[in-house]
Motif scaffolding. Structure first.
Motif, PDB file in Angstrom:
ATOM      1  N   SER A 247       0.891  -1.238   0.016  1.00 35.84           N
ATOM      2  CA  SER A 247       0.110  -0.174   0.094  1.00 35.84           C
ATOM      3  C   SER A 247       0.985   1.246  -0.001  1.00 35.84           C
ATOM      4  N   THR A 268      -6.079  -7.187  -3.381  1.00 35.97           N
ATOM      5  CA  THR A 268      -6.782  -5.684  -3.812  1.00 35.97           C
ATOM      6  C   THR A 268      -5.965  -4.645  -4.089  1.00 35.97           C
ATOM      7  N   PRO A 270      -5.782  -0.669  -3.081  1.00 38.95           N
ATOM      8  CA  PRO A 270      -6.199   0.123  -1.853  1.00 38.95           C
ATOM      9  C   PRO A 270      -7.467   1.116  -2.382  1.00 38.95           C
ATOM     10  N   SER A 271      -8.459   1.120  -1.367  1.00 42.70           N
ATOM     11  CA  SER A 271      -9.496   1.826  -1.872  1.00 42.70           C
ATOM     12  C   SER A 271      -9.364   3.210  -2.053  1.00 42.70           C
ATOM     13  N   GLN A 272      -8.198   3.988  -1.497  1.00 41.84           N
ATOM     14  CA  GLN A 272      -7.990   5.279  -1.528  1.00 41.84           C
ATOM     15  C   GLN A 272      -6.965   5.632  -2.542  1.00 41.84           C
ATOM     16  N   PRO A 295     -11.633   0.226  -7.465  1.00 41.22           N
ATOM     17  CA  PRO A 295     -11.954   1.158  -6.404  1.00 41.22           C
ATOM     18  C   PRO A 295     -12.709   2.362  -6.862  1.00 41.22           C
ATOM     19  N   SER A 297     -12.483   5.349  -5.795  1.00 35.16           N
ATOM     20  CA  SER A 297     -11.731   6.516  -5.717  1.00 35.16           C
ATOM     21  C   SER A 297     -10.980   6.842  -6.985  1.00 35.16           C
TER      22      SER A 297
END
Length: 694
Positions: A247, A268, A270-272, A295, A297
């Motif tokens: 990350s 996966t 990172p969502s951000q 994501p 984002s």
């Protein structure tokens, strides 16, 4: 006069002394410095001549000027410093030079720039490179240099740009690279380097570019690389690196290009990551095993130009891309996106702001939709806002679009006519869906189209003449496995540059137009599984570049044309299940039983023995015998029918005669039968009309 001359001499001496004192120069040092400069100049000149001696190819003749007629600082590609007249730059890029790099390169001790890009230099890099302590730029990209990276490269302590991409380097990245504290750009892409990415790269805080793509690196991405806050380019695509992407790598706020594609990464995203990388322009993560939802984002990466995440395991629905106005390439093919519902394509509506979009590939996913809901998705300019059929449709508004693919999904409904507005389109692929209706003639407006793939759908109607005559088609036209009817339009003769034509497995009929022979660039022609009839037209003899020809399972008649023997590139020929007759040729492709298929043509004969066909003489005799047998059978059948009819008639007649006799005995009127009056005579004549006459 003498006293005047003496005074002038004394004055000159005083001036010389004053000058020496004013510049703080001492005679012996000055003379030594001059001698040193002369010696250094000679060293550089000799080194350059040795470099020239190793060059075996110089097609532009740049080194013809490297001779004693002019000072070496005036030689082509050579630049010297003003003070010492020593070589500071050697720029011989893109001159088609051939040969090894001379070890004498290490004698150019004042060299700051060495640019030998885009040549054909070969062999190993000389270890003497490490003696260039003032070197700042080493550019050797696009040569054929092999061997390992010199272990003493750390001697180039001022190096800021190290570019040796597109060569044949082997081995690992040496630890000496870790001592180049001034390094800003490190580029070893397109080599055969192996091992792991060294963690010490994370200590080179000045690094802005790391380009290691297309090598054989393995292992994982070192977490230490997340410390490189100045990094703008990170490319490790097309290697064998595995594990999860740390990350910390997605926290590099200055990154512009992040290429981790074609490796073995999993996990996966990172969502951000779209928030933490506001300057991101290129994100390439295709051909990995990354999973989970894509994501949301990403919508915040408003500078994004290239988005490639194909060939992963992303799932779920895609969100809005409304802020990605700079997007030019959008590739999400080969994932698990979509839920096979009508709303799967809502995100398409948010791409209308990306007016520079050129490449869209959404194939091989689970995008679906049918009926009225699917139609609404195709025909809306914003979410949930359907517009009329005659107004702009989403995709049709992307005027710069050149590549559009939604193959291998679960799409249904009709093909939008607005696709014809995409006049810049080069490739259109809607194959492997369940699209219905007719092929819209408006696609003929796509005057730059090279490829059109609509195969394996449920399309019906005839092939529009606007499509068949679209002369820009050059790579492929595949309409196979549909329910197309009518004939192959004669406009197909306009496809003079077409390489592949596939109309197999439809319901096309009629004879093959002679105009098809105008398609002289055809390499693949597939027409099987239709209702074409007539003979194979002689005009096809102009298709001399054919490699694959399949006209099987039709109703073709006549003989196999001899010109097929002369097609030297033909290595697949399927003529099976037609009504062809006559002798099979024995030359060309007909000599290879694995390349030709003839079954289902009972009237063929001859050919090479491996086909196990009857000889043509035996076939003629067999036909004569068959004809005679047929005649005998017909005559016998007719004779039998006549005999049976005669027996039935005789039986009927005798029965009637008995009835007549009985009637005469009982008839008091004396011979009226069936409305005819008979007079009986002495000789049993019935008024001149006998029973036999009846």
């Amino acid at each position: 006069m003498q006293s005047k001359a003496s005074w002038s001499l004394q004055f000159s001496i005083h001036v010389a002394v004053i000058l020496l004192l004013s510049f703080n120069l001492k005679g012996p040092w000055f003379l030594g410095s001059a001698a040193s400069a002369i010696k250094g100049n000679e060293t550089d000149r000799h080194a350059l001549l040795q470099i020239k001696a190793k060059i075996t190819g110089d097609s532009p003749g740049i080194m013809r000027s490297w001779n004693n007629s002019v000072h070496f600082c005036q030689w082509g590609g050579v630049k010297c410093g003003r003070r010492h007249r020593r070589v500071t730059e050697l720029d011989l890029a893109a001159l088609n030079l051939m040969g090894p790099i001379s070890p004498y390169i290490g004698n150019l001790s004042f060299l700051r720039l060495l640019d030998l890009r885009n040549n054909s230099l070969f062999q190993e890099l000389p270890q003497e490179i490490g003696r260039l302590h003032r070197l700042e730029v080493l550019a050797l990209t696009r040569n054929v240099i092999d061997g390992e990276i010199p272990s003493n490269i750390s001697g180039c302590s001022k190096l800021t740009y190290l570019h040796i991409g597109h060569n044949l380097l082997v081995g690992e990245i040496p630890a000496a690279i870790g001592h180049l504290s001034n390094l800003k750009e490190l580029s070893f892409h397109n080599n055969t380097l192996n091992g792991s990415i060294p963690p010490f790269l994370g200590n080179l805080s000045s690094l802005e570019v790391i380009s290691l793509s297309r090598n054989r690196f393995s292992g994982v991405i070192p977490e230490a690389l997340g410390q490189l806050k100045n990094l703008t380019y990170f490319g490790i695509g097309e290697n064998e690196i595995s594990g999860m992407v740390h990350s910390s790598l997605f926290n590099l706020s200055n990154i512009r290009t992040l290429d981790i594609g074609e490796n073995n990464f999993h996990g996966t995203l990172p969502s951000q990551f779209g928030v933490n990388m506001p300057y991101l322009e290129t994100f390439a993560a295709g051909m990995n095993q990354i999973s989970g939802p894509f994501p949301i984002s990403i919508a915040n990466a408003s500078n994004l130009i290239f988005l490639h995440v194909e060939g992963n395991k992303f799932t779920g629905k895609l969100s809005s891309f409304r802020r990605l106005e700079k997007l030019q390439e959008f590739n999400i093919t080969g994932n698990l996106l979509g839920r096979n519902t009508a709303n799967d394509l809502n995100f398409l509506c948010t791409l209308t702001n990306a007016t520079s979009l050129e490449y869209v590939d959404m194939g091989q996913n689970n995008f679906g939709g049918s009926g009225e809901n699917a139609s609404r998705i195709w025909k809306s300019n914003q979410l949930g806002d359907p517009i009329g059929i005659n107004k702009s449709i989403i995709i049709g508004r992307l005027q710069k679009l050149q590549f559009f693919s939604m193959d291998d999904n679960s799409l249904s409904g009709a093909i939008p006519t607005s696709l014809g507005n995409l006049t810049m389109l080069i490739t259109l692929d809607l194959s492997y869906n369940n699209l219905q209706g007719e092929i819209p003639p408006s696609l003929g407006n796509c005057e730059n189209l090279n490829e059109l793939y609509l195969h394996i759908n449920n399309l019906s109607g005839s092939i529009p003449s606007q499509i068949a005559g679209l002369s820009s088609l050059s790579i492929g036209l595949n309409l196979s496995s549909n329910r197309l009817t009518s004939v192959l339009p004669f406009e197909v003769g306009k496809l003079r540059n077409l390489g592949m034509l596939d109309v197999s497995l439809n319901m096309l009929s009629g004879v093959i137009s002679n105009d098809l022979g105008n398609c002289i660039m055809l390499g693949v022609l597939l027409m099987s599984g239709n209702f074409f009839h007539g003979s194979i037209p002689s005009s096809l003899s102009s298709l001399r570049g054919l490699t694959n020809l399949d006209i099987s399972r039709n109703k073709f008649t006549g003989k196999i044309p001899y010109f097929l023997v002369t097609f030297g590139s033909l290595h697949y020929l399927n003529l099976s299940y037609n009504n062809l007759k006559g002798q099979v040729p024995v030359g060309g492709v007909f000599k290879n039983t694995s390349a030709i298929f003839l079954e289902g043509n009972s009237k063929l004969c001859g050919g090479i023995p491996d086909f196990h066909l009857p000889t043509c003489e035996n076939l003629k005799q067999h036909r004569r015998k068959s004809t005679l047998k047929s005649i005998i059978a017909i005559v016998s059948a007719l004779s039998g029918a006549i005999l049976v009819f005669s027996i039935i008639f005789l039986y009927w007649f005798r029965k009637k005669r008995k009835v007549l006799a009985t009637t005469n005995e009982e008839n008091p009127l004396g011979g009226v039968w069936l409305g005819v009056k008979f007079d009986y005579g002495a000789d049993d004549d019935y008024g001149g009309i006998t029973v036999e006459t009846l």
